[in-house]
Design a protein around this motif. Structure first.
Motif, PDB file in Angstrom:
ATOM      1  N   MET A  52       0.721  -1.167   0.112  1.00  0.00           N
ATOM      2  CA  MET A  52       0.068   0.106   0.072  1.00  0.00           C
ATOM      3  C   MET A  52       0.790   1.165  -0.026  1.00  0.00           C
ATOM      4  O   MET A  52       1.801   1.398   0.742  1.00  0.00           O
ATOM      5  N   GLU A  53       0.604   2.299  -0.901  1.00  0.00           N
ATOM      6  CA  GLU A  53       1.497   3.475  -0.957  1.00  0.00           C
ATOM      7  C   GLU A  53       0.461   4.492  -0.207  1.00  0.00           C
ATOM      8  O   GLU A  53      -0.384   5.145  -0.485  1.00  0.00           O
ATOM      9  N   ILE A  54       1.292   4.809   1.156  1.00  0.00           N
ATOM     10  CA  ILE A  54       0.852   5.835   1.947  1.00  0.00           C
ATOM     11  C   ILE A  54       2.038   6.480   2.218  1.00  0.00           C
ATOM     12  O   ILE A  54       3.059   5.982   2.614  1.00  0.00           O
ATOM     13  N   SER A  55       1.976   7.924   2.392  1.00  0.00           N
ATOM     14  CA  SER A  55       2.827   8.826   2.921  1.00  0.00           C
ATOM     15  C   SER A  55       2.456   9.798   3.993  1.00  0.00           C
ATOM     16  O   SER A  55       1.288   9.976   3.843  1.00  0.00           O
ATOM     17  N   SER A  56       3.340  10.299   4.594  1.00  0.00           N
ATOM     18  CA  SER A  56       2.731  11.331   5.488  1.00  0.00           C
ATOM     19  C   SER A  56       3.622  12.691   5.596  1.00  0.00           C
ATOM     20  O   SER A  56       5.135  12.446   5.458  1.00  0.00           O
ATOM     21  N   HIS A  57       2.971  13.805   5.729  1.00  0.00           N
ATOM     22  CA  HIS A  57       3.701  14.994   5.528  1.00  0.00           C
ATOM     23  C   HIS A  57       3.452  15.744   6.663  1.00  0.00           C
ATOM     24  O   HIS A  57       2.259  16.092   6.732  1.00  0.00           O
ATOM     25  N   PRO A  58       4.310  16.294   7.651  1.00  0.00           N
ATOM     26  CA  PRO A  58       3.956  17.407   8.429  1.00  0.00           C
ATOM     27  C   PRO A  58       3.460  18.624   7.760  1.00  0.00           C
ATOM     28  O   PRO A  58       3.921  19.004   6.842  1.00  0.00           O
ATOM     29  N   ALA A  59       2.586  19.243   8.362  1.00  0.00           N
ATOM     30  CA  ALA A  59       2.251  20.771   7.550  1.00  0.00           C
ATOM     31  C   ALA A  59       2.077  21.480   8.761  1.00  0.00           C
ATOM     32  O   ALA A  59       2.122  21.173  10.013  1.00  0.00           O
ATOM     33  N   GLY A  60       1.861  22.760   8.472  1.00  0.00           N
ATOM     34  CA  GLY A  60       1.735  23.882   9.482  1.00  0.00           C
ATOM     35  C   GLY A  60       0.576  23.454  10.616  1.00  0.00           C
ATOM     36  O   GLY A  60      -0.306  22.658  10.517  1.00  0.00           O
ATOM     37  N   HIS A  61       0.555  24.086  11.736  1.00  0.00           N
ATOM     38  CA  HIS A  61      -0.578  24.313  12.751  1.00  0.00           C
ATOM     39  C   HIS A  61      -0.670  22.801  13.036  1.00  0.00           C
ATOM     40  O   HIS A  61      -1.935  22.391  13.328  1.00  0.00           O
ATOM     41  N   ASP A  62       0.286  22.122  13.386  1.00  0.00           N
ATOM     42  CA  ASP A  62       0.373  20.754  13.819  1.00  0.00           C
ATOM     43  C   ASP A  62      -0.665  19.577  13.249  1.00  0.00           C
ATOM     44  O   ASP A  62      -1.388  18.862  13.723  1.00  0.00           O
ATOM     45  N   VAL A  63      -0.620  19.911  11.892  1.00  0.00           N
ATOM     46  CA  VAL A  63      -1.381  19.045  11.018  1.00  0.00           C
ATOM     47  C   VAL A  63      -0.384  18.006  10.343  1.00  0.00           C
ATOM     48  O   VAL A  63       0.686  18.299   9.846  1.00  0.00           O
ATOM     49  N   VAL A  64      -1.052  16.816  10.279  1.00  0.00           N
ATOM     50  CA  VAL A  64      -0.256  15.753   9.561  1.00  0.00           C
ATOM     51  C   VAL A  64      -1.156  15.514   8.071  1.00  0.00           C
ATOM     52  O   VAL A  64      -2.379  15.125   8.362  1.00  0.00           O
ATOM     53  N   VAL A  65      -0.449  15.428   6.929  1.00  0.00           N
ATOM     54  CA  VAL A  65      -1.058  15.074   5.845  1.00  0.00           C
ATOM     55  C   VAL A  65      -0.806  13.712   5.595  1.00  0.00           C
ATOM     56  O   VAL A  65       0.323  13.380   5.572  1.00  0.00           O
ATOM     57  N   ILE A  66      -1.780  12.769   5.369  1.00  0.00           N
ATOM     58  CA  ILE A  66      -1.490  11.457   4.847  1.00  0.00           C
ATOM     59  C   ILE A  66      -2.092  11.315   3.563  1.00  0.00           C
ATOM     60  O   ILE A  66      -3.136  11.463   3.284  1.00  0.00           O
ATOM     61  N   ALA A  67      -0.923  11.129   2.451  1.00  0.00           N
ATOM     62  CA  ALA A  67      -1.685  10.974   1.103  1.00  0.00           C
ATOM     63  C   ALA A  67      -1.638   9.399   0.726  1.00  0.00           C
ATOM     64  O   ALA A  67      -0.670   8.748   1.112  1.00  0.00           O
ATOM     65  N   LEU A  68      -2.739   8.878   0.323  1.00  0.00           N
ATOM     66  CA  LEU A  68      -2.890   7.660  -0.318  1.00  0.00           C
ATOM     67  C   LEU A  68      -2.957   7.396  -1.603  1.00  0.00           C
ATOM     68  O   LEU A  68      -3.870   8.216  -2.236  1.00  0.00           O
ATOM     69  N   ARG A  69      -2.335   6.780  -2.238  1.00  0.00           N
ATOM     70  CA  ARG A  69      -2.185   6.660  -3.629  1.00  0.00           C
ATOM     71  C   ARG A  69      -2.374   5.309  -4.193  1.00  0.00           C
ATOM     72  O   ARG A  69      -1.783   4.728  -4.928  1.00  0.00           O
ATOM     73  N   GLU A  70      -3.111   4.763  -3.503  1.00  0.00           N
ATOM     74  CA  GLU A  70      -3.724   3.253  -4.151  1.00  0.00           C
ATOM     75  C   GLU A  70      -5.102   3.615  -4.787  1.00  0.00           C
ATOM     76  O   GLU A  70      -5.765   4.669  -4.386  1.00  0.00           O
ATOM     77  N   ALA A  71      -5.345   2.644  -5.825  1.00  0.00           N
ATOM     78  CA  ALA A  71      -6.779   2.905  -6.596  1.00  0.00           C
ATOM     79  C   ALA A  71      -7.846   2.648  -5.850  1.00  0.00           C
ATOM     80  O   ALA A  71      -8.986   3.143  -5.951  1.00  0.00           O
ATOM     81  N   ASN A  72      -7.781   1.759  -4.779  1.00  0.00           N
ATOM     82  CA  ASN A  72      -9.066   1.086  -4.221  1.00  0.00           C
ATOM     83  C   ASN A  72      -8.681   1.363  -2.626  1.00  0.00           C
ATOM     84  O   ASN A  72      -7.454   0.885  -2.188  1.00  0.00           O
ATOM     85  N   LEU A  73      -9.514   1.527  -1.810  1.00  0.00           N
ATOM     86  CA  LEU A  73      -9.478   1.375  -0.569  1.00  0.00           C
ATOM     87  C   LEU A  73     -10.708   0.487  -0.101  1.00  0.00           C
ATOM     88  O   LEU A  73     -11.748   0.806  -0.120  1.00  0.00           O
ATOM     89  N   ASP A  74     -10.480  -0.778  -0.136  1.00  0.00           N
ATOM     90  CA  ASP A  74     -11.397  -1.870   0.102  1.00  0.00           C
ATOM     91  C   ASP A  74     -11.122  -3.073   1.203  1.00  0.00           C
ATOM     92  O   ASP A  74      -9.761  -3.029   1.842  1.00  0.00           O
ATOM     93  N   ALA A  75     -11.917  -3.837   1.143  1.00  0.00           N
ATOM     94  CA  ALA A  75     -11.348  -4.951   2.044  1.00  0.00           C
ATOM     95  C   ALA A  75     -10.156  -5.699   1.843  1.00  0.00           C
ATOM     96  O   ALA A  75      -9.539  -6.252   2.783  1.00  0.00           O
ATOM     97  N   SER A  76      -9.508  -5.705   0.776  1.00  0.00           N
ATOM     98  CA  SER A  76      -8.207  -6.588   0.466  1.00  0.00           C
ATOM     99  C   SER A  76      -7.111  -5.562   1.073  1.00  0.00           C
ATOM    100  O   SER A  76      -6.126  -5.984   1.212  1.00  0.00           O
ATOM    101  N   ASN A  77      -7.241  -4.257   1.514  1.00  0.00           N
ATOM    102  CA  ASN A  77      -6.243  -3.638   1.680  1.00  0.00           C
ATOM    103  C   ASN A  77      -6.595  -2.766   3.095  1.00  0.00           C
ATOM    104  O   ASN A  77      -5.440  -1.837   3.623  1.00  0.00           O
ATOM    105  N   VAL A  78      -7.666  -2.983   3.714  1.00  0.00           N
ATOM    106  CA  VAL A  78      -8.118  -1.806   4.689  1.00  0.00           C
ATOM    107  C   VAL A  78      -7.341  -2.337   6.035  1.00  0.00           C
ATOM    108  O   VAL A  78      -7.057  -1.400   6.802  1.00  0.00           O
ATOM    109  N   ARG A  79      -7.007  -3.582   6.280  1.00  0.00           N
ATOM    110  CA  ARG A  79      -6.044  -3.764   7.593  1.00  0.00           C
ATOM    111  C   ARG A  79      -4.879  -2.967   7.549  1.00  0.00           C
ATOM    112  O   ARG A  79      -4.363  -2.482   8.473  1.00  0.00           O
TER     113      ARG A  79
END
Length: 113
Positions: free
Chosen positions: A1-28
């Protein structure tokens, strides 16, 4: 699964999901990865879903679970960069009333104030 995180201003975490599907096959894997990226103290998270073309009920449940965990810490979650298909799905399921949705990452980050 391709997920990355980037800190942003104001104590915000940005999590980028680059999968085509978010489903039962990869939810865990999604939940485990997000848990590790967010950690026990983060309260402001933006999920950048650019490229996600399909979310099934288990994927939607995972997003709701993340929102609940953040709400329990007095935090919040934003969604951004939704494809038209995912945006239509969330509207059909009335999840656009549950999640705050923004057209791009900058607007989502700025919404935390």
């Amino acid at each position: 699964m391709e997920i990355s995180s980037h800190p942003a201003g104001h104590d915000v975490v940005v999590i980028a999901l680059r999968e085509a599907n978010l489903d039962a096959s990869n939810v865990r894997e999604f939940k485990e990865t997000v848990q590790a990226l967010v950690g026990p103290t983060a309260t402001r998270v933006v999920f950048d879903l650019q490229g996600v073309k399909f979310i099934d009920s288990s994927g939607l449940g995972a997003l709701i679970s993340c929102l609940r965990q953040l709400n329990a810490r007095r935090g919040d979650l934003r969604l951004c960069n939704l494809t038209p298909t995912v945006q239509a799905l969330l509207a059909l399921m009335r999840m656009n009333r549950v999640f705050q949705i923004f057209p791009d990452r900058q607007d989502a980050i700025a919404s935390f104030g």
